[in-house]
Scaffold this motif. Structure first.
Motif, PDB file in Angstrom:
ATOM      1  N   PRO A  35       0.829  -1.207   0.000  1.00 59.69           N
ATOM      2  CA  PRO A  35       0.000   0.000   0.000  1.00 59.69           C
ATOM      3  C   PRO A  35       0.869   1.265   0.000  1.00 59.69           C
ATOM      4  O   PRO A  35       2.029   1.229   0.436  1.00 59.69           O
ATOM      5  CB  PRO A  35      -0.789  -0.114   1.310  1.00 59.69           C
ATOM      6  N   PRO A  36       0.331   2.390  -0.455  1.00 58.35           N
ATOM      7  CA  PRO A  36       1.123   3.624  -0.508  1.00 58.35           C
ATOM      8  C   PRO A  36       1.351   4.270   0.858  1.00 58.35           C
ATOM      9  O   PRO A  36       2.352   4.955   1.060  1.00 58.35           O
ATOM     10  CB  PRO A  36       0.300   4.537  -1.421  1.00 58.35           C
ATOM     11  N   GLU A  37       0.431   4.063   1.816  1.00 62.56           N
ATOM     12  CA  GLU A  37       0.547   4.724   3.113  1.00 62.56           C
ATOM     13  C   GLU A  37       1.534   3.974   4.009  1.00 62.56           C
ATOM     14  O   GLU A  37       1.506   2.739   4.080  1.00 62.56           O
ATOM     15  CB  GLU A  37      -0.810   4.800   3.820  1.00 62.56           C
ATOM     16  N   PRO A  38       2.401   4.696   4.708  1.00 63.17           N
ATOM     17  CA  PRO A  38       3.410   4.044   5.559  1.00 63.17           C
ATOM     18  C   PRO A  38       2.810   3.104   6.603  1.00 63.17           C
ATOM     19  O   PRO A  38       3.349   2.011   6.830  1.00 63.17           O
ATOM     20  CB  PRO A  38       4.126   5.223   6.228  1.00 63.17           C
ATOM     21  N   ARG A  39       1.710   3.518   7.244  1.00 59.45           N
ATOM     22  CA  ARG A  39       1.096   2.659   8.277  1.00 59.45           C
ATOM     23  C   ARG A  39       0.582   1.356   7.662  1.00 59.45           C
ATOM     24  O   ARG A  39       0.790   0.267   8.213  1.00 59.45           O
ATOM     25  CB  ARG A  39      -0.046   3.418   8.961  1.00 59.45           C
ATOM     26  N   ALA A  40      -0.056   1.440   6.522  1.00 60.43           N
ATOM     27  CA  ALA A  40      -0.580   0.242   5.865  1.00 60.43           C
ATOM     28  C   ALA A  40       0.550  -0.644   5.355  1.00 60.43           C
ATOM     29  O   ALA A  40       0.465  -1.872   5.400  1.00 60.43           O
ATOM     30  CB  ALA A  40      -1.516   0.636   4.717  1.00 60.43           C
ATOM     31  N   ARG A  41       1.629  -0.025   4.867  1.00 60.15           N
ATOM     32  CA  ARG A  41       2.775  -0.809   4.407  1.00 60.15           C
ATOM     33  C   ARG A  41       3.384  -1.585   5.571  1.00 60.15           C
ATOM     34  O   ARG A  41       3.735  -2.768   5.440  1.00 60.15           O
ATOM     35  CB  ARG A  41       3.834   0.121   3.797  1.00 60.15           C
ATOM     36  N   ALA A  42       3.515  -0.926   6.711  1.00 57.63           N
ATOM     37  CA  ALA A  42       4.074  -1.582   7.892  1.00 57.63           C
ATOM     38  C   ALA A  42       3.178  -2.730   8.344  1.00 57.63           C
ATOM     39  O   ALA A  42       3.665  -3.810   8.723  1.00 57.63           O
ATOM     40  CB  ALA A  42       4.261  -0.573   9.015  1.00 57.63           C
TER      41      ALA A  42
END
Length: 241
Positions: A96-103
């Motif tokens: 995903p593009p958002e850092p929280r979702a990527r993590a």
């Protein structure tokens, strides 16, 4: 994610895998999703080549190994993320593009790799029927933990069949590449690991990605994988006797 101006695209790549290996299938499926044509080398894990042992000495020649311009990359999770970053212009984006979702995606990918996958192997290797069923129920319980986490961390992505929505992403590649293995576990244990009622998001993602993988030609027949695993188990028991 756009490639930096100093990052050169890979020119030559070769993937080492093995028939029936879910982790090798993950790497193959990630490449196929990105539309990357890659030379594939089939390895016999009972008789590993000197090349494979040389390319992945840290893990004793485990697959997959992706050879990029002559340099090896090992482990399925590492390879999947590399593929996503090396071909950023080729959809779909696997993270995903958002850092929280990527993590969060990375967290659940590691959870599956560390907590679910090793236990799946134990189910097949167990001798007693009761032990196989007990271990399979534990696998199912850990998949339920993953289901709850996906529902919480990706609550807004439920509009499509995949964990990340309408397009497959990192988690879909991982759990979807294990569709055949999941059915084999059910066959040897009598326990359905992934059910639409108990784990609806996981079940939908696995089913949808399994159809994609069939089109990629990276799946194997359930009954042949089961026979192969039982044969390998029997040889291991005979060698230890």
């Amino acid at each position: 994610m756009a490639r930096s101006s100093q990052q050169k695209p890979p020119r030559r790549w070769k993937l080492y895998g093995a028939w029936g290996s879910a982790h090798a299938a993950m790497a193959r499926n990630a490449l196929a999703l990105k539309g990357v044509r890659c030379e594939y080398v089939e390895e016999d894990l009972d008789n590993k080549s000197d090349t494979l042992l040389r390319l992945n000495p840290v893990h004793g020649g485990k697959v997959p190994v992706l050879l990029v311009d002559g340099q090896p990359l090992a482990e399925s999770l590492v390879i999947i993320e590399y593929v996503d970053e090396a071909w950023p212009e080729s959809p779909p984006a696997l993270l995903p593009p958002e850092p929280r979702a990527r993590a969060a995606a990375r967290f659940w990918a590691r959870f599956f790799h560390d907590e679910v996958s090793p236990l799946s192997r134990a189910v097949v290797l167990a001798d007693a029927e009761a032990e196989r069923a007990e271990l399979a129920r534990e696998v199912k319980a850990r998949m339920a933990v993953m289901e709850a986490g996906i529902a919480e961390d990706f609550a807004g992505d439920g509009e499509g069949p995949f964990v990340h929505g309408r397009s497959p992403g990192l988690l879909d590649v991982i759990i979807g590449s294990c569709a055949v293995g999941t059915r084999v576990l059910a066959a040897v244990s009598g326990v359905e690991i992934v059910e639409p009622g108990a784990t609806p998001r996981v079940h939908a993602a696995v089913a949808a990605f399994d159809e994609l993988a069939k089109g990629f030609g990276t799946t194997v027949p359930d009954e042949l994988l089961l026979a192969k695993l039982l044969e390998r188990k029997a040889r291991s028991r005979a060698a230890a006797a």
